[in-house]
Motif scaffolding. Structure first.
Motif, PDB file in Angstrom:
ATOM      1  N   ASP A 205      95.678  18.612  26.857  1.00  0.00           N
ATOM      2  CA  ASP A 205      96.397  17.379  26.538  1.00  0.00           C
ATOM      3  C   ASP A 205      97.899  17.594  26.668  1.00  0.00           C
ATOM      4  OD1 ASP A 205      96.468  14.600  25.487  1.00  0.00           O
ATOM      5  OD2 ASP A 205      97.487  15.548  23.809  1.00  0.00           O
ATOM      6  N   GLY A 206      98.369  18.749  26.209  1.00  0.00           N
ATOM      7  CA  GLY A 206      99.783  19.064  26.354  1.00  0.00           C
ATOM      8  C   GLY A 206     100.185  19.210  27.805  1.00  0.00           C
ATOM      9  N   ASN A 207      99.327  19.853  28.579  1.00  0.00           N
ATOM     10  CA  ASN A 207      99.619  20.060  29.998  1.00  0.00           C
ATOM     11  C   ASN A 207      99.729  18.741  30.767  1.00  0.00           C
ATOM     12  OD1 ASN A 207      99.666  22.829  29.729  1.00  0.00           O
ATOM     13  ND2 ASN A 207      97.566  23.133  30.429  1.00  0.00           N
ATOM     14  N   ALA A 208      99.039  17.719  30.269  1.00  0.00           N
ATOM     15  CA  ALA A 208      99.066  16.423  30.947  1.00  0.00           C
ATOM     16  C   ALA A 208     100.446  15.781  30.900  1.00  0.00           C
ATOM     17  CB  ALA A 208      98.036  15.489  30.318  1.00  0.00           C
ATOM     18  N   ALA A 209     101.304  16.264  30.010  1.00  0.00           N
ATOM     19  CA  ALA A 209     102.635  15.666  29.848  1.00  0.00           C
ATOM     20  C   ALA A 209     103.692  16.353  30.699  1.00  0.00           C
ATOM     21  CB  ALA A 209     103.038  15.713  28.375  1.00  0.00           C
ATOM     22  N   VAL A 210     103.332  17.442  31.367  1.00  0.00           N
ATOM     23  CA  VAL A 210     104.327  18.206  32.132  1.00  0.00           C
ATOM     24  C   VAL A 210     103.801  18.503  33.530  1.00  0.00           C
ATOM     25  CG1 VAL A 210     105.288  19.248  30.042  1.00  0.00           C
ATOM     26  CG2 VAL A 210     103.448  20.417  31.252  1.00  0.00           C
ATOM     27  N   SER A 211     104.665  19.079  34.354  1.00  0.00           N
ATOM     28  CA  SER A 211     104.256  19.437  35.709  1.00  0.00           C
ATOM     29  C   SER A 211     103.362  20.673  35.676  1.00  0.00           C
ATOM     30  CB  SER A 211     105.490  19.725  36.570  1.00  0.00           C
ATOM     31  OG  SER A 211     106.127  20.922  36.143  1.00  0.00           O
ATOM     32  N   LYS A 212     102.712  20.952  36.796  1.00  0.00           N
ATOM     33  CA  LYS A 212     101.819  22.107  36.868  1.00  0.00           C
ATOM     34  C   LYS A 212     102.563  23.409  36.607  1.00  0.00           C
ATOM     35  CE  LYS A 212      98.356  24.344  39.813  1.00  0.00           C
ATOM     36  NZ  LYS A 212      97.636  24.310  41.116  1.00  0.00           N
ATOM     37  N   ALA A 213     103.778  23.510  37.129  1.00  0.00           N
ATOM     38  CA  ALA A 213     104.563  24.737  36.949  1.00  0.00           C
ATOM     39  C   ALA A 213     104.968  24.947  35.493  1.00  0.00           C
ATOM     40  CB  ALA A 213     105.812  24.701  37.831  1.00  0.00           C
TER      41      ALA A 213
END
Length: 258
Positions: A205-213
């Motif tokens: 869920d946190g990763n969904a808010a930022v870019s892949k890098a």
């Protein structure tokens, strides 16, 4: 709140978009503003009738805001301080050509609303040269009921990782729901597949808010929470990142060499 209160003002610390929507959802609007001691308190504020949740509002009359090339928030106006007491070096570093360098990172949208995205000194630079502001993803991961605290790591490393602690109030409920013995400790759950899967959901869920890098590739669940007594947070519950990084250096190494 007695039924009559409809609004409150927040400005002592970041409220976060998640909490802003939560309060609005229960019918109570929290208007967020922004300022520092050096700006004689407020320098931006959300109008009550034109609020943008996730922002700290528009510059107040007499306050000018711009964003530097590196993302730092710069302020100008007669409300600024003139210098630090008996510290010319600090004054010279903070004030330049009439602009105050806040040390905060932020953005301005097309309507002039300012959003604070992190602290310049907390920026993580990965081995690949990617600049990562940890505040956004950390707040999203912490929003999961199972998570107490999250600290993103990865300075000089090939990818972003995270140290995660479990919420001691929610953990007994999780244990009961998953058929684990009452009193099972976080250290005993370090390799528990179901627990790690639930933590991974929070990370996703946190990763969904930022870019892949900028996304967290691996994490470690720590055996205890970060507390003021343990020396890992300040009295206002801000993470002492350098202390956490030192005390859990072995856990950080394990993220990159497991």
């Amino acid at each position: 709140l007695g039924g009559r209160a409809t609004h409150a003002i927040s400005g002592g610390a970041p409220l976060g978009e998640r909490l802003g929507h939560f309060y609005r959802g229960i019918g109570f609007t929290v208007l967020e503003g922004y300022g520092l001691t050096e700006t004689c308190a407020a320098t931006a504020f959300n109008p009550w009738d034109r609020q943008k949740i996730g922002s700290v509002g528009q510059p107040l009359p007499g306050s000018v805001v711009r964003i530097a090339d590196d993302g730092e928030v710069l302020l100008h106006g007669e409300h600024l301080f003139t210098g630090y007491w008996n510290n010319e070096q600090a004054t010279k570093e903070a004030l330049s050509d009439g602009w105050f360098h806040t040390g905060d990172l932020g953005t301005l949208d097309e309507d002039g609303y300012l959003a604070i995205t992190g602290r310049k000194k907390e920026i993580i630079v990965t081995a690949g040269g990617k600049n990562v502001a940890p505040a956004v993803i950390e707040d999203r991961i912490r929003s999961h009921a199972l998570i107490a605290e999250c600290m993103v790591v990865g300075d000089g490393r090939p990818f972003v990782g995270a140290l995660i602690t479990l919420d001691e109030d929610f953990l007994p409920r999780w244990l009961a729901e998953h058929g684990r013995p009452a009193g099972t400790t976080p250290s005993e759950l370090a390799d528990d597949a179901e627990l790690l899967a639930d933590v991974q959901k929070a990370v996703d869920d946190g990763n969904a808010a930022v870019s892949k890098a900028e996304s967290v590739r691996k994490f470690r669940v720590l055996p205890a929470q970060f507390t003021e007594d343990s020396g890992h947070v300040t009295p206002s519950l801000k993470l002492k990142r350098n202390v956490v990084a030192k005390d859990f250096a072995g856990e950080i190494e394990a993220i990159y060499h497991a």
